[in-house]
Design an enzyme around this catalytic site. Sequence first.
Site, PDB file in Angstrom:
ATOM      1  N   CYS A   1       3.919  -1.456  -0.561  1.00 26.53           N
ATOM      2  CA  CYS A   1       3.216  -2.017   0.602  1.00 26.53           C
ATOM      3  C   CYS A   1       1.809  -2.560   0.303  1.00 26.53           C
ATOM      4  O   CYS A   1       1.675  -3.596  -0.322  1.00 26.53           O
ATOM      5  CB  CYS A   1       3.193  -0.946   1.703  1.00 26.53           C
ATOM      6  SG  CYS A   1       2.856  -1.589   3.364  1.00 26.53           S
ATOM      7  N   LYS A  61       2.069   5.893  -4.336  1.00 26.71           N
ATOM      8  CA  LYS A  61       1.264   4.743  -3.898  1.00 26.71           C
ATOM      9  C   LYS A  61      -0.203   4.916  -4.300  1.00 26.71           C
ATOM     10  O   LYS A  61      -0.809   5.955  -4.010  1.00 26.71           O
ATOM     11  CB  LYS A  61       1.384   4.609  -2.379  1.00 26.71           C
ATOM     12  CG  LYS A  61       0.744   3.349  -1.791  1.00 26.71           C
ATOM     13  CD  LYS A  61       0.963   3.332  -0.280  1.00 26.71           C
ATOM     14  CE  LYS A  61       0.497   2.049   0.379  1.00 26.71           C
ATOM     15  NZ  LYS A  61       0.662   2.118   1.854  1.00 26.71           N
ATOM     16  N   GLU A  95       9.436   1.431   2.689  1.00 28.77           N
ATOM     17  CA  GLU A  95       8.420   2.486   2.667  1.00 28.77           C
ATOM     18  C   GLU A  95       8.609   3.401   3.876  1.00 28.77           C
ATOM     19  O   GLU A  95       8.953   2.940   4.965  1.00 28.77           O
ATOM     20  CB  GLU A  95       7.027   1.836   2.752  1.00 28.77           C
ATOM     21  CG  GLU A  95       5.881   2.845   2.797  1.00 28.77           C
ATOM     22  CD  GLU A  95       4.514   2.185   3.039  1.00 28.77           C
ATOM     23  OE1 GLU A  95       4.471   1.116   3.676  1.00 28.77           O
ATOM     24  OE2 GLU A  95       3.506   2.744   2.599  1.00 28.77           O
TER      25      GLU A  95
HETATM   26  O1  LIG Z   1       1.931   5.826   7.262  1.00 32.91           O
HETATM   27  C1  LIG Z   1       2.825   6.188   6.493  1.00 32.91           C
HETATM   28  O2  LIG Z   1       3.223   7.336   6.388  1.00 32.91           O
HETATM   29  C2  LIG Z   1       3.459   5.175   5.622  1.00 32.91           C
HETATM   30  N1  LIG Z   1       2.510   4.239   5.196  1.00 32.91           N
HETATM   31  C3  LIG Z   1       2.363   3.042   5.755  1.00 32.91           C
HETATM   32  O3  LIG Z   1       3.061   2.623   6.642  1.00 32.91           O
HETATM   33  C4  LIG Z   1       1.244   2.260   5.193  1.00 32.91           C
HETATM   34  C5  LIG Z   1      -0.028   2.965   5.582  1.00 32.91           C
HETATM   35  S1  LIG Z   1      -0.290   3.075   7.352  1.00 32.91           S
HETATM   36  N2  LIG Z   1       1.242   0.907   5.651  1.00 32.91           N
HETATM   37  C6  LIG Z   1       0.694  -0.058   4.942  1.00 32.91           C
HETATM   38  O4  LIG Z   1       0.261   0.125   3.803  1.00 32.91           O
HETATM   39  C7  LIG Z   1       0.655  -1.408   5.631  1.00 32.91           C
HETATM   40  C8  LIG Z   1      -0.139  -2.434   4.867  1.00 32.91           C
HETATM   41  C9  LIG Z   1      -0.302  -3.667   5.654  1.00 32.91           C
HETATM   42  O5  LIG Z   1       0.244  -3.856   6.705  1.00 32.91           O
HETATM   43  C10 LIG Z   1      -1.203  -4.703   5.104  1.00 32.91           C
HETATM   44  O6  LIG Z   1      -1.630  -4.616   3.939  1.00 32.91           O
HETATM   45  O7  LIG Z   1      -1.498  -5.642   5.858  1.00 32.91           O
END
Ligand SMILES: O=C(O)CNC(=O)[C@H](CS)NC(=O)CCC(=O)C(=O)O
Length: 289
Positions: free
Chosen positions: A157, A116, A44
């Site tokens: 994710c 997503k 991701e």
């Molecule tokens: O920010 C971006 O551009 C890319 N997106 C991410 O990295 C995303 C949102 S911050 N990360 C997750 O979904 C982590 C989930 C996780 O760590 C859990 O479910 O515990």
Amino acid sequence: MVHIINVACIQNCATDDLQGNLACLDDLIHEAVHRGADTVALPEACEFLSDDNDAMKAHAKPLDDHSAFRMLQSRAERHRVWMLIGSLTARDENGLMVNRSLLVNPKGDLVSHYDKIHMFDAKVPGQKMSRESDLYRPGTRAKLVSLFGAVMGMSICYDVRFPHLYRSLAKAGATILSVPAAFMQATGEAHWHSLLRARAIENGCFVIAPAQTGHHYGTRHSYGHSLIVDPWGRVIADAGTEVGVSMGAIDLDEVTRARSSIMSLNHDRRFEPPAPTAMQDPVNGRCGA
Ligand SMILES: O=C(O)CNC(=O)[C@H](CS)NC(=O)CCC(=O)C(=O)O
């Protein structure tokens, strides 16, 4: 149908240095091909991560104007491999930001994409509040794609915490589930292996989960451990915590074996949901005094 798919999970550590990230991905893709991969899976947000929302917004481009997409697409074509670009930060037809997973075929054609669905809005101890929904337009449709004649259900994710998504993908024919991620260090230690193995076991599917690792910026660390899990729940590849490539051979006969032994995918039954009880504490689910 091909029965063995040689999958490489690329494990990188993206920062706000786009060119540096792409150079690293280029090297790792090269290594994966050299080691015999016919399918290369990237994490991701593999091309860019910043704690500055304005930098994320400036980076997000429509696909026809997305230099990272163009570069990765050209590598799929050059090396004649399937490429799952776990996700890129992109813009949709209306200019809204999406966290978009893309499948590119060995000719370099974009075959399908998935936006997503579940936004990671969370407060993890020791971390800044994460508000993915401040930036992105969540997707509204689940996606299946065909890979060497196998059906793969796409996700990203945080989606891994919503088991009904994977149930619906498996019911619709998926035998492989993709879960590219940038999982947090803290939640990864607690939940990552369990969640991915559960999705594999309960649906009789392979799970392919390329992930980011290491320190991106500030307090943000990713857990690493890109995994490939077979339908019996065995971890057939675990990348540990280093940047690199990990390989796994996906033998689709394992899907048949697992599903003909434990038939839970066909044993779903309809039932009435429990009636809400006034006596229950709505937060903790405990009975009231
Ligand atoms: O920010 C971006 O551009 C890319 N997106 C991410 O990295 C995303 C949102 S911050 N990360 C997750 O979904 C982590 C989930 C996780 O760590 C859990 O479910 O515990």
